[in-house]
Structure formats: C-alpha cells, structure tokens
Scaffold this active site. Structure first.
Site, PDB file in Angstrom:
ATOM      1  N   HIS A  34       4.793   6.666  -0.865  1.00 26.92           N
ATOM      2  CA  HIS A  34       4.401   7.228   0.427  1.00 26.92           C
ATOM      3  C   HIS A  34       2.885   7.386   0.404  1.00 26.92           C
ATOM      4  CE1 HIS A  34       3.965   9.980   3.840  1.00 26.92           C
ATOM      5  NE2 HIS A  34       3.227  10.733   3.049  1.00 26.92           N
ATOM      6  N   CYS A 102       5.409   4.921   6.629  1.00 31.36           N
ATOM      7  CA  CYS A 102       4.115   5.566   6.417  1.00 31.36           C
ATOM      8  C   CYS A 102       3.054   4.567   5.978  1.00 31.36           C
ATOM      9  CB  CYS A 102       4.257   6.667   5.366  1.00 31.36           C
ATOM     10  SG  CYS A 102       4.939   6.070   3.800  1.00 31.36           S
TER      11      CYS A 102
END
Length: 682
Positions: A34, A102
């Site tokens: 992420h 993301c």
C-alpha cells in the site's frame, strides 16, 4: 521553491506475505504494498475515496519504507485543485484490490507532481501474484470482494462477500486454507479501511471495469503506451452525452479483448477524461478537440483516430488494431485431418495396484534399510494406514468403501514421509511409494495442493523428480532403476489430469525445467516401457500447450502469442522429440505419440517462423518422419497402422516445410511463403 515528494510504503500483510508467499503461491512475494504520497506536510492516499492525514498518522501505522520519488515545482494551491478533481475519479465504489487501488492513485499523483512514476516493484505486484496458479484461481474471489452495488441496493463499498463456491477450491488448495482465506480477507479490509468521516460512495450499476486504465496526466498515459503493444485511448468528458452512450461498449470491449490478449505487452484500454487532472494536456498532445475521440496506438505510434459514438466502427477498429498487433498464425490456415482426430486429452495411468501388497513391500524395505530410518514405526503407520487407507477410499471398486478427503495436514505428513524415505532408500525400493502418489495425484484435492507446494522441502512431486534425475546420472545398472523411473514418468503424466497443476508443471517458475530434463533423457531409454511412458508425458506436455494456443487463437481471431513462450525451451524439446522419433525403430505406439507431440509443439507456435522452421530444416525433420513409413523405419516394413501412417505423412507435408522469404512483392514488404505446402494460402 522545489518541494520534496515522498512515497510511503506499507505492507498490508504485516510480513505474512514474505513468510508464506512461497507456500501459498509458489513465488516469493515480499509484501502486499500500500502506498501514499507525502508532500506539503501531508500524507495522501486512496481507499474509501481520497484521504489526507499527517505523515505517518494514517490507520496503516508506520511506513515500512519512505522512498524519495523526486521534487515538484507545483504550488500547493494548484495541487489542491488537482486533488479536488481527482475526488470525482477515485471514489470508494471504484476501488479494486488488484486493478484500481492505492498504487494506481499514487502513480497518478507522482506523475502530476514530478513527471515520474512509482517503482516497478510496486506496480508489478498484481501481475506477479496473478501469474501464479494460486493467484489466478483466486481472481474470481477477489473480484467478488470488490463489486459495485446494484441499483436499489444499500451501498457497501468494497464489501467482503462470502467466498464463491467456484473459488473455494483454490483456497482449499493451499497448505493452510484457513490462513489463506484469513490473509486475503485481512488484506482486503486493510486496503479499503479509511476515516469514518469519509463521505458515502457514489452509486453505480456494474462491477469495476478492471481492464480500463484511468489516465489523468501525460506521464501515466505515456507509461501505458510503453508497457502495452496496442492501446485504445478513449478521450471523454463528464458533460458529453455521446460519451455516456458509447462508454458501456468501450468497457465491454476492454473486458473481452484484454481477457483474450493476456500477452506480454498485450492490449490496454485507456480512458482520459479531458476535464480531470491533466487529462486536457494529454488530449492537446494528440490534437483532441471534441469528445468522444478514440485514438488507436501500435507500439506507441498513432495508427488511427475516430471521432463520435459509432459503435460498429469502434468494434471494427479495435479488431483491426489487434489483427495488426497480432496477425493470424500461418498455421491457422493449415488443415491436418489426421491430427484433428488425435484427442488432446491427457494420457493417464489409472490402474490401481493391490495396495496391501504395495504397503507391505514398502514397510519391508523400511525394516531392512541399510541404515536405521528415524521414526520408522510412524512412517510405516502413515503408509499402511493413512496413505493407503485414503487411496482405498478413493479408488476401491467396492461401493461400500468410505471415501475420505485429503487434508493439508495429511498431505504435509505424507510429503515428510516421502522426503525421509527418498533420503534413506535406494530407487529400486522407492517405486511403490511413487505408485501411491501416481494414484493420489488423480484426486483434484491432492493435485491442487501440489500445485501450490513450492520448493524441494514441501513439494512431493519435485522430491521424486530430483531423485529420478540423480538416479539417471548415477552409475547404477539401468535394470535396478527402471521401475522407479517408469513410475515417476507415469506420475508426471497424471499431473495433467488437473489444469492448475498442469500449468505449474509447464511454467518456467514451476517444474518445467526438471520435468523437461527427465523426459528428454528418458525418451531414449533402452527399455520400451520407459520410452512409452516418456512419450506419453511428452504428448501430455505438447497437448496442454496446444489447447492453450487453440483457445487463444479463437479468442484473438487467429493470432497466437504465448504468455510463457520460450523459444530456447521449445527448440530443446522439439529437438529431443525428433531425435527420439529417429531412434525409435520398434514401437509404433511410441512413434504415434511422438509424432502427435511434435505436431502439437510446432502447430501455432509463436516462434515457429523465427526459430523452429530453420531448425527443422537443419535436422531434416521431414525426411526423419517420412523414413518411418519405409522398410526398417519402424519394424521390418515400416509403420503399418493406417491412422499412424496418415498422421506421419500429413505432419511431414503440412508442418515440416522449408520457409523462404519473398521480398519481391508489396513494395519491399516481406511476405512469408511456404514451399511444398499447397494448403497454405499466404
């Protein structure tokens, strides 16, 4: 004044991916990444929409890494305007763990701020995961987790749905199904978790359009051009009515064509909203003044432009782009009737031995081992009670037999037993154990588990292959190793009963290297039964490849370009099959299987023209096959079976032809022509 731009990198698995990825996927994956962008004293990331927090204060905790990705001369006010526009695009309902996440957002933001992109080791993670059998099998489960709500339903962004029954087997295939399921659910929850004050997501009516690349700045679009052979760019805007009319067709084509063109550097469908971010700059670069406009690129070069919402023309232009990028394989025009009669179903060895005799023999070998075997009593109980008991339940002809299901714990125990015995017993005493695995692998639970096993320590098939290869290299008499080699080849033939395991066997990251070494060596074995088993394995390998190519050709209108094609590997295998055909002068069945194998390897091969055709001429492949029809070629009178004779003759005349280059036509454009091939229309 230039401002530093940083990328904060987090591992959503909290270290579990590094520890367990080899076990679960067969490939080392160091983290489930992420990322967020840190600039102007703020950390910005995408999950349930775009979120902003103080650096290091997000719900993900402390970053694993902080990567400097450049500097920006864009002022904070301009950046804030950019984020306002991005909020319309990066909404919670569009989030997808693999395709629009993301990292998609941070790549866009970094491109806007610096003109660069995030590191490849982050961008490549989804494709690395999906390239594994476990990842591919779990794709439907992941897609099911990230579905946009249907009309009238309560909006639940990125809701984790119950695992579909069709994908349950994939999770069960891992050594620890509960762990695999928990890890997946945890990663999904961590990925989409965001501040409770986040505004509710917008409603939508379809699953997320994963194959569509959202490009909001020149950098992200140029990166799409660089990483894909063909690109269809859709320039649109929020106020464009015709755009809304043709957008569903664009999304449909994106799904259909990217699924068909799962190729290295395949086709990408890019959507550029002229009113979002720096989308207008992308449009200006290519002279786009109206929407909808579609531009078609091949190898980064603009080939065609289409304005307006003409559905028929859009479909036609997409097909033409694919045709130009991946022209039909010459063999798609060649018909080989005798080959069409050959089934591509794998040759399997399903005979059930008397299991009591098998286990008694194995246990006697354990007792008489030249050096003591650790935990011998436990090993004998595992073999005679657990392993054999399971096989009796699965393969007994007695209708009253209790069918049990192998669990990961059982399979791990059997593998440890196998590893111990392989380390203590000679090959001449191990073949009963291999025969038990030969049967077990026919159960899809066992084969699925083996497909996810990785490394010599946890993979029973690889343990047995390594032993077979070392046996062939040893100085032992061939007669003492014959049974072990024979049963190992039959075991490997049975791995093709399961598509996932077959993919792993043929994958460069799987068992392909060791299996190829074994089959090449044994195709020339002095024992006819071993050669028959080796030719069966070669046939299964070639037939599996042929099936994939045929499916791809149908999807791609005749084009073939393999996902894992390796010209050197194909040359090695084709050369070995040809040599085996040349040397086989006794057994027609072996010649039959080898000829079919050769045909499957050559027909539709993406490297046929560039690498295989010249090789065939050098090796005199056509003459080698035709010699099998003559006296002494195979038996005193040559091959006698009419079906086999037809196959040999047609393969020799249709596939084993000399290829010449004709530069005299088409104004210097090279055209491929095939001498001695009347059926080829090129």
């Amino acid at each position: 004044m230039l401002k530093l731009v940083q990328l904060y990198v987090y591992d959503l698995s909290n270290g579990l991916a590094r520890q367990l990825s080899l076990q679960l996927t067969g490939k080392q994956i160091d983290g489930i990444w992420h990322t967020s962008v840190v600039v102007f004293g703020r950390e910005i990331f995408y999950g349930q929409g775009i979120s902003i927090t103080h650096p290091g204060q997000s719900h993900h905790g402390n970053p694993l890494r902080m990567v400097d990705v450049g500097q920006t001369d864009i002022d904070e006010e301009t950046f804030e305007e950019y984020l306002t526009e991005m909020r319309q695009h990066y909404t919670a309902d569009k989030y997808h763990l693999l395709d629009f996440n993301c990292n998609s957002f941070t790549n866009d933001v970094v491109g806007f701020l610096t003109g660069g992109s995030i590191p490849d080791w982050i961008k490549d993670l989804p494709s690395d995961f999906l390239s594994t059998p476990f990842g591919a099998a779990l794709r439907p489960t992941i897609d099911n987790m990230f579905r946009r709500p249907i009309p009238g339903a309560v909006s639940t962004p990125a809701t984790i749905q119950p695992t579909p029954q069709s994908a349950r087997a994939a999770i069960n295939a891992s050594p620890d199904p509960a762990l695999a399921s928990t890890l997946l659910q945890s990663v999904a929850s961590q990925a989409t978790l965001g501040p409770s004050s986040m505004a509710p997501p917008s409603q939508s009516t379809s699953t997320v359009a994963a194959p569509v690349h959202i490009c909001t700045n020149p950098t992200s679009f140029h990166n799409t051009l660089k990483t894909h052979r063909a690109v269809v760019a859709f320039f649109t805007s929020a106020t464009c009515g015709p755009c809304r009319m043709i957008e569903p067709l664009f999304d449909q084509l994106a799904h259909e064509k990217t699924e068909a063109a799962k190729l290295a550097g395949g086709i990408a469908f890019a959507k550029i909203d002229m009113g979002v971010g720096m989308g207008g700059m992308v449009g200006s670069e290519y002279g786009v003044r109206v929407t909808p406009t579609f531009i078609f690129f091949l190898d980064g070069i603009k080939k065609h432009e289409m304005k307006g919402a003409n559905r028929a023309e859009l479909t036609s232009q997409v097909n033409m782009l694919l045709f130009e990028a991946y022209p039909p394989h010459p063999h798609s025009k060649v018909t080989i009737p005798a080959l069409e009669k050959v089934s591509t179903n794998p040759i399997l060895f399903t005979q059930v031995p008397k299991l009591d005799i098998v286990t008694t023999k194995l246990c006697s070998f354990v007792d008489s081992a030249s050096r003591p075997i650790p935990n011998s009593q436990t090993i004998k109980h595992t073999l005679s009670s657990e392993f054999a008991g399971y096989l009796r339940g699965q393969f007994s002809s007695n209708g009253k037999a209790v069918r049990s299901s192998a669990t990961p714990q059982m399979l791990t125990k059997w593998t440890e037993t196998t590893k111990t015995l392989v380390g203590h017993l000679p090959p001449s005493q191990l073949f009963p154990l291999v025969d038990m695995w030969r049967l077990a692998i026919l159960d899809n639970v066992v084969s699925s588990w083996c497909a996810t096993a990785a490394g010599n320590m946890t993979d029973p098939i690889q343990i047995l292959i390594v032993k077979a290869l070392s046996t062939l290299r040893s100085s032992e008499a061939p007669s003492t190793m014959r049974n072990y080699i024979l049963t190992t080849l039959r075991l490997l033939s049975n791995t093709f009963s399961d598509l996932t395991l077959a993919h792993h066997v043929l994958s460069p990251s799987g068992k392909r290297s060791s299996v190829t070494s074994l089959v090449i060596t044994t195709l020339l074995h002095e024992d006819a039964s071993v050669r028959t088993a080796a030719s069966s394995l070669a046939f299964n390998m070639a037939a599996a490849i042929q099936k994939v190519r045929i499916e791809q050709m149908r999807a791609m209108n005749g084009s073939v370009s393999g996902l894992d094609e390796d010209g050197e590997w194909e040359i090695e295998l084709v050369s070995a099959v040809l040599e085996a055909i040349r040397n086989e002068v006794q057994n027609e069945d072996i010649v039959h299987r080898l000829t079919a194998s050769l045909a499957f390897l050559l027909r539709l091969s993406p490297v046929y023209e560039s690498q295989l055709a010249p090789l065939l001429e050098v090796l005199q492949a056509k003459e080698t096959l035709q010699s099998k029809l003559e006296k002494g070629g195979c038996g005193e009178q040559g091959v006698q079976n009419n079906d086999i004779r037809s196959l040999i003759a047609q393969v020799a005349e249709s596939l084993l032809v000399h290829m010449a280059w004709d530069n005299t036509r088409g104004g210097g454009i090279q055209h491929k022509t095939y001498r001695d091939c009347e059926q080829c229309t090129l």
